[in-house]
Design an enzyme around this catalytic site. Structure first.
Site, short mmCIF file in Angstrom:
data_model
loop_
_atom_site.label_atom_id
_atom_site.label_comp_id
_atom_site.label_asym_id
_atom_site.label_seq_id
_atom_site.Cartn_x
_atom_site.Cartn_y
_atom_site.Cartn_z
N ASN A 118 -36.68 -28.70 -16.84
CA ASN A 118 -37.03 -29.86 -16.01
C ASN A 118 -36.42 -29.63 -14.64
O ASN A 118 -35.24 -29.32 -14.54
CB ASN A 118 -36.45 -31.13 -16.64
CG ASN A 118 -36.53 -32.36 -15.75
OD1 ASN A 118 -35.72 -33.26 -15.84
ND2 ASN A 118 -37.52 -32.42 -14.87
N GLY A 119 -37.24 -29.76 -13.60
CA GLY A 119 -36.74 -29.55 -12.25
C GLY A 119 -37.68 -28.67 -11.47
O GLY A 119 -38.87 -28.59 -11.77
#
Ligand code: SF4
Length: 476
Positions: A118-119
């Site tokens: 995530n990111g």
């Protein structure tokens, strides 16, 4: 005839980025609980879902487009093993196609390696070019595949060395979980921009983007994973490594404003309570003479409650949301001006007719949806509509895993508050101030990322042209 199929994002709100989950559950099957964790994190991404598990036979992976419930069904039985990772995705780098669904699996010196992330890696294009020049081929166009290869191509050593090597090279925002040789490696960037928590469950360990996923599987919250930290789970054993020094924390304020679920606790603060506090501060900073406070469901509900409490104006759920409108639907008449918003939201006329309404939402990104909701309320007879926003104006793009990678997508980058008010047709418009936001969150401003509000990027200002969701596709 006349009908058309509409696909993809059709609202103009911010998009969640992704959700990650990992579980080591000695002696018991991991997949059913990984699945439950993904269901709890579904709000963070609805485009694709995937799970990888490991047993003595090796790695087992299933992923597909759609919600976790659509992707898995009966398939959990085909995912044996007591350790697993899972992912729900909204694409911020790399298109919404199966090739970019996660977990991403690549070969490594230690066997097949699966990763969820995530990111957004701000230096992914450069790293990918380097890896390609070393002879590696890429299957999709996501930065997660770059991350996986960075771990797998570490010069020497074991997987801990591989993750260390990757963490020292990748830049930007990431919370990630690697599964290789039946061991979990969970790590977080040095600024802790995206959330990652650690929990315990019957002798096993869980990592997840949000505490609501721990609750869902019955795990006990232990602590946040620290900035720059790597947590290794082998069976029921945990070991922790501080890989990167942390210059400062920079927790994303939009996790509090919008992304995280209201029942999640972020850095010790329950998201619903923070949103309610935002509404209270907003009522002090941007008061309105009105008869009722109405949230835009569901994003504005907690803040609207706070606004109503502080102002003494009655709270009413006067906009009803249809929860069954998917991302793909048939629009019967393409000429209907308000079609999509009207399909999703319907005002209760009896409540709003002849009344002055305070309409509360969490943010304005492009501004088109806000204008349509104001018009819906007026058509239902509202005498005045005062729009109140529980975040400051978004003037700068996000390079850390949110789909606003260009200022052109942001109405507040081009227009001042009065011009936005005119565009959306409200009688008045008021935003929460940056100081009010910090006050409501209750953390020091230096511990928060507010780059899309103030233009101050914690990792420096990445090159705008490389930050979009298709930045890696030009190098395919
Ligand atoms: S730029 Fe905005 S949306 Fe992106 S991480 Fe920072 S606060 Fe969050």
């Amino acid at each position: 005839m006349g009908a058309r199929v509409v696909t993809g994002p059709w609202e103009d709100g911010l998009r969640e980025e992704c959700g990650v989950f990992g579980l080591s559950y000695p002696g018991r099957p991991a997949a059913p609980l990984v699945y439950l964790g993904l269901v709890a994190l579904q709000h963070r991404g609805q485009e694709s879902a995937g799970i990888a598990t490991a047993d003595a036979e090796g790695l087992h992976v299933h992923k597909g487009m759609g919600l976790a419930s659509q992707v898995f069904g009966e398939r959990l039985e085909a995912l044996p093993g007591s350790v697993g990772i899972g992912h729900v995705r909204y694409s911020t780098m790399g298109s919404a196609v199966l090739a970019n669904a996660q977990p991403v699996v690549v070969p490594s010196p230690w066997g097949l390696l699966a990763v969820v992330h995530n990111g957004n890696l701000t230096n992914a294009p450069q790293l990918r070019a380097e890896l390609v020049s070393q002879g590696l081929s890429f299957y999709g166009s996501s930065d997660t595949e770059v991350l996986a290869h960075c771990v797998a191509t570490a010069p020497a050593g074991d997987p801990v060395d591989g993750v260390r090597y990757a963490m020292e090279r990748i830049e930007g925002a990431y919370t990630a979980v690697v599964l290789v040789q039946g061991t979990l490696y969970a790590f977080r960037d040095a600024f802790a921009i995206r959330p990652l928590v650690l929990g315990q469950l019957d002798g096993g360990w869980v990592v997840a983007s949000e505490t609501c996923a721990l609750d869902q599987v019955g795990a006990r919250f232990v602590r946040d994973v620290e900035p720059g930290e790597l947590v290794v789970v082998r069976g029921g054993e945990l070991s922790c490594h501080q890989v990167l020094p942390s210059p400062r924390r920079a927790h994303c304020v939009f996790e509090y404003i919008y992304f995280a679920r209201p029942d999640t606790v972020l850095v010790g603060r329950t998201v619903h309570r923070v949103r309610r506090a935002m509404g209270r501060v907003l009522a002090v900073e941007q008061p309105a003479e009105a008869d009722l406070v109405v949230p835009v469901p569901d994003s504005g509900t907690s803040a609207a409650l706070g606004f109503a409490e502080q102002s003494g104006i009655p709270f009413e759920l006067a906009l009803v949301k249809n929860r069954y409108v998917g991302r793909t639907f048939i629009e019967p008449d393409p000429h209907r001006r308000e079609g999509r918003v009207q399909l999703k939201l319907n005002p209760i006329r009896e409540l709003v007719a002849g009344r002055r309404v305070v309409l509360v939402d969490d943010s304005i990104v492009r501004g088109t949806t806000s204008g349509k909701i104001v018009r819906l309320l007026r058509e239902a007879g509202a005498r005045q509509v005062h729009m109140r926003i529980s975040s400051p104006p978004i003037r700068w793009p996000c390079f850390y895993g949110v789909d606003t990678s260009s200022r052109r997508q942001l109405v507040a980058a081009e227009l001042d508050v009065e011009a936005i008010r005119q565009r959306i047709g409200a009688d008045s418009l008021g935003y929460l101030s940056q100081e009010g936001l910090v006050q409501a969150i209750g953390l020091a401003r230096e511990d928060l990322c507010m780059a899309c509000l103030d233009g101050r990027y914690p990792t420096g200002s990445p090159d705008e042209q490389h930050a979009g969701r298709t930045a890696l596709e030009v190098t395919l």
